[in-house]
Each structure stands twice: as C-alpha cells, then as structure tokens.
Design a protein around this motif. Structure first.
Motif, PDB file in Angstrom:
ATOM      1  N   ASN A  16       0.838  -1.203   0.000  1.00  0.00           N
ATOM      2  CA  ASN A  16       0.000   0.000   0.000  1.00  0.00           C
ATOM      3  C   ASN A  16       0.868   1.247   0.000  1.00  0.00           C
ATOM      4  OD1 ASN A  16      -2.317  -1.511   0.033  1.00  0.00           O
ATOM      5  ND2 ASN A  16      -2.563  -1.397   2.250  1.00  0.00           N
ATOM      6  N   GLY A  17       0.472   2.215  -0.775  1.00  0.00           N
ATOM      7  CA  GLY A  17       1.190   3.477  -0.826  1.00  0.00           C
ATOM      8  C   GLY A  17       2.248   3.557  -1.909  1.00  0.00           C
ATOM      9  N   GLU A  18       2.561   2.440  -2.546  1.00  0.00           N
ATOM     10  CA  GLU A  18       3.535   2.484  -3.638  1.00  0.00           C
ATOM     11  C   GLU A  18       2.812   2.817  -4.938  1.00  0.00           C
ATOM     12  OE1 GLU A  18       6.860  -0.707  -2.126  1.00  0.00           O
ATOM     13  OE2 GLU A  18       5.410  -1.347  -3.616  1.00  0.00           O
ATOM     14  N   ASP A  19       3.395   3.719  -5.682  1.00  0.00           N
ATOM     15  CA  ASP A  19       2.785   4.152  -6.940  1.00  0.00           C
ATOM     16  C   ASP A  19       3.681   3.753  -8.113  1.00  0.00           C
ATOM     17  OD1 ASP A  19       1.410   5.370  -8.980  1.00  0.00           O
ATOM     18  OD2 ASP A  19       1.342   7.354  -8.027  1.00  0.00           O
ATOM     19  N   TRP A  20       3.548   2.486  -8.540  1.00  0.00           N
ATOM     20  CA  TRP A  20       4.359   1.983  -9.640  1.00  0.00           C
ATOM     21  C   TRP A  20       3.980   2.662 -10.958  1.00  0.00           C
ATOM     22  CZ3 TRP A  20       8.751  -0.288  -8.713  1.00  0.00           C
ATOM     23  CH2 TRP A  20       8.931  -0.921  -7.484  1.00  0.00           C
ATOM     24  N   GLU A  76      20.589  10.183 -14.957  1.00  0.00           N
ATOM     25  CA  GLU A  76      21.119  11.417 -14.379  1.00  0.00           C
ATOM     26  C   GLU A  76      20.122  12.121 -13.466  1.00  0.00           C
ATOM     27  OE1 GLU A  76      22.759  13.723 -17.599  1.00  0.00           O
ATOM     28  OE2 GLU A  76      24.247  12.181 -18.043  1.00  0.00           O
ATOM     29  N   TRP A  77      19.436  11.316 -12.674  1.00  0.00           N
ATOM     30  CA  TRP A  77      18.576  11.811 -11.601  1.00  0.00           C
ATOM     31  C   TRP A  77      19.317  11.604 -10.292  1.00  0.00           C
ATOM     32  CZ3 TRP A  77      13.807   8.792 -13.668  1.00  0.00           C
ATOM     33  CH2 TRP A  77      12.929   9.658 -14.320  1.00  0.00           C
ATOM     34  N   PRO A  78      18.858  12.244  -9.215  1.00  0.00           N
ATOM     35  CA  PRO A  78      19.414  11.904  -7.898  1.00  0.00           C
ATOM     36  C   PRO A  78      19.183  10.413  -7.622  1.00  0.00           C
ATOM     37  CG  PRO A  78      18.063  13.891  -7.763  1.00  0.00           C
ATOM     38  CD  PRO A  78      17.875  13.332  -9.145  1.00  0.00           C
ATOM     39  N   ASP A  79      20.069   9.789  -6.860  1.00  0.00           N
ATOM     40  CA  ASP A  79      19.991   8.354  -6.611  1.00  0.00           C
ATOM     41  C   ASP A  79      18.619   7.892  -6.129  1.00  0.00           C
ATOM     42  OD1 ASP A  79      22.635   8.331  -7.302  1.00  0.00           O
ATOM     43  OD2 ASP A  79      23.373   7.695  -5.335  1.00  0.00           O
ATOM     44  N   ASP A  80      17.998   8.662  -5.247  1.00  0.00           N
ATOM     45  CA  ASP A  80      16.726   8.225  -4.658  1.00  0.00           C
ATOM     46  C   ASP A  80      15.498   8.736  -5.397  1.00  0.00           C
ATOM     47  OD1 ASP A  80      16.917  10.901  -3.965  1.00  0.00           O
ATOM     48  OD2 ASP A  80      16.160  10.593  -1.938  1.00  0.00           O
ATOM     49  N   HIS A  81      15.668   9.296  -6.574  1.00  0.00           N
ATOM     50  CA  HIS A  81      14.539   9.919  -7.279  1.00  0.00           C
ATOM     51  C   HIS A  81      13.389   8.938  -7.523  1.00  0.00           C
ATOM     52  CE1 HIS A  81      12.361  12.673  -9.837  1.00  0.00           C
ATOM     53  NE2 HIS A  81      12.221  11.687 -10.713  1.00  0.00           N
ATOM     54  N   LEU A  86       8.088   6.580  -6.152  1.00  0.00           N
ATOM     55  CA  LEU A  86       7.337   5.384  -5.765  1.00  0.00           C
ATOM     56  C   LEU A  86       6.555   5.577  -4.474  1.00  0.00           C
ATOM     57  CD1 LEU A  86       6.703   2.334  -6.127  1.00  0.00           C
ATOM     58  CD2 LEU A  86       8.819   1.878  -4.865  1.00  0.00           C
ATOM     59  N   VAL A  87       7.146   6.202  -3.484  1.00  0.00           N
ATOM     60  CA  VAL A  87       6.506   6.291  -2.173  1.00  0.00           C
ATOM     61  C   VAL A  87       5.841   7.634  -1.894  1.00  0.00           C
ATOM     62  CG1 VAL A  87       8.004   4.547  -1.165  1.00  0.00           C
ATOM     63  CG2 VAL A  87       8.652   6.949  -0.997  1.00  0.00           C
ATOM     64  N   SER A  88       5.924   8.581  -2.808  1.00  0.00           N
ATOM     65  CA  SER A  88       5.293   9.883  -2.612  1.00  0.00           C
ATOM     66  C   SER A  88       3.789   9.773  -2.759  1.00  0.00           C
ATOM     67  CB  SER A  88       5.814  10.903  -3.629  1.00  0.00           C
ATOM     68  OG  SER A  88       7.167  11.162  -3.422  1.00  0.00           O
ATOM     69  N   GLU A  89       3.100  10.532  -1.939  1.00  0.00           N
ATOM     70  CA  GLU A  89       1.652  10.573  -2.088  1.00  0.00           C
ATOM     71  C   GLU A  89       1.317  11.492  -3.244  1.00  0.00           C
ATOM     72  OE1 GLU A  89      -0.782  11.270   1.259  1.00  0.00           O
ATOM     73  OE2 GLU A  89       0.454  10.047   2.570  1.00  0.00           O
ATOM     74  N   PRO A  90       0.368  11.068  -4.090  1.00  0.00           N
ATOM     75  CA  PRO A  90      -0.001  11.936  -5.202  1.00  0.00           C
ATOM     76  C   PRO A  90      -0.652  13.210  -4.692  1.00  0.00           C
ATOM     77  CG  PRO A  90      -1.486  10.059  -5.053  1.00  0.00           C
ATOM     78  CD  PRO A  90      -0.418   9.863  -4.027  1.00  0.00           C
ATOM     79  N   THR A 100       5.286  20.048  -5.447  1.00  0.00           N
ATOM     80  CA  THR A 100       5.881  18.877  -4.799  1.00  0.00           C
ATOM     81  C   THR A 100       7.324  18.726  -5.261  1.00  0.00           C
ATOM     82  OG1 THR A 100       5.253  17.377  -6.578  1.00  0.00           O
ATOM     83  CG2 THR A 100       3.652  17.693  -4.794  1.00  0.00           C
ATOM     84  N   GLY A 101       8.069  17.909  -4.544  1.00  0.00           N
ATOM     85  CA  GLY A 101       9.451  17.637  -4.935  1.00  0.00           C
ATOM     86  C   GLY A 101       9.530  17.073  -6.335  1.00  0.00           C
ATOM     87  N   ARG A 102       8.570  16.209  -6.680  1.00  0.00           N
ATOM     88  CA  ARG A 102       8.547  15.604  -8.006  1.00  0.00           C
ATOM     89  C   ARG A 102       8.344  16.677  -9.084  1.00  0.00           C
ATOM     90  NH1 ARG A 102       4.178  11.081  -9.318  1.00  0.00           N
ATOM     91  NH2 ARG A 102       4.149  11.205  -7.089  1.00  0.00           N
TER      92      ARG A 102
END
Length: 138
Positions: A16-20, A76-81, A86-90, A100-102
């Motif tokens: 739950n909460g993962e946005d593939w 060429e994104w930050p490593d955790d992008h 994936l875990v950000s809430e829409p 948002t950060g995205r």
C-alpha cells in the motif's frame, strides 16, 4: 542501521502506498526526453531489459531499491529519485500550495534539457559564423 523512511522490500507483491504507475510515467517521460531506448538504458544501468520493460508498464512485481537507484543514476537523476516517486503521495487535485518535490525535479529536468538544446544551437551558430568569417575576403 537502515533509514526507516525508505521501505525495505521483502515481499514480492505490491505494498500500500507504492505508486508503480508514477514510476512508469516518470521513467517513460525521461527516456523519451533523453531519446534513450530500453537496450541502451539496460546497458548503462546494468538492469535487464525485461525489468525495465516491467517498470515502464507499471511493474507487476516489485524491484529492489538498488535497481531503482541504478536506473536513476543512468538517467542522471538523484539516486533516490525513483524511490521518492514510488513512495510519494499523489497531490490532491485542485489543492493550491507549493509544488511537490517531483514537480520541482521535473521542472529542473526540463530546464536542463532546454539549456542543453540552446547550447547545441549556439555552438552551431558560432560554427557557422566562424566558417562564414573565414570565407570572407579581407
């Protein structure tokens, strides 16, 4: 000790909460903008083409964080992008507020790509001017 904000993947099914779908969208958009295909991204990232294909279609199964990091680095994104995607809430539709950060990362990526394009065009203009100057009699 593991960072508690980044989920540790042990199960194969979705959590739950993962946005593939968001990961697929970000990945496909970046690949299109960079004009990079699955084969080339697989080669650069060290991730199999079949795993990339799954991610591009919303991942029917989960992949490890290190796989997402390898793909992010290759693009060429930050490593955790991709993990953050994936875990950000829409965002809630119609809710005003700060981006948002995205959204910020996407905007920065667009600026970077536009600057690269402008730099290429400027180099072509400089070359044309230099070429024209060398052909003009003194």
């Amino acid at each position: 000790m593991a960072d508690r904000r980044t989920p540790v993947y042990r199960a194969r099914g979705p959590v739950n909460g993962e946005d593939w779908a968001a990961v697929a969208s970000a990945l496909n958009e970046r690949m299109a903008r960079r004009r990079i295909g699955q084969q080339e991204l697989a080669r650069i990232s060290g991730v199999s083409v079949s795993t990339l294909r799954e991610l591009q279609h919303g991942a029917g199964r989960r992949v490890q964080n290190k796989t997402l990091v390898a793909i992010a680095q290759a693009l060429e994104w930050p490593d955790d992008h991709l993990i953050q995607v994936l875990v950000s809430e829409p965002p809630v539709a119609g809710t005003p507020g700060e981006p948002t950060g995205r959204e910020i990362l996407a905007a920065l990526a667009r600026v970077e790509e536009r600057l690269t394009e402008i730099t290429s065009r400027l180099a072509a203009v400089e070359q044309a001017v230099t070429s024209a100057d060398s052909r003009t009699p003194s």
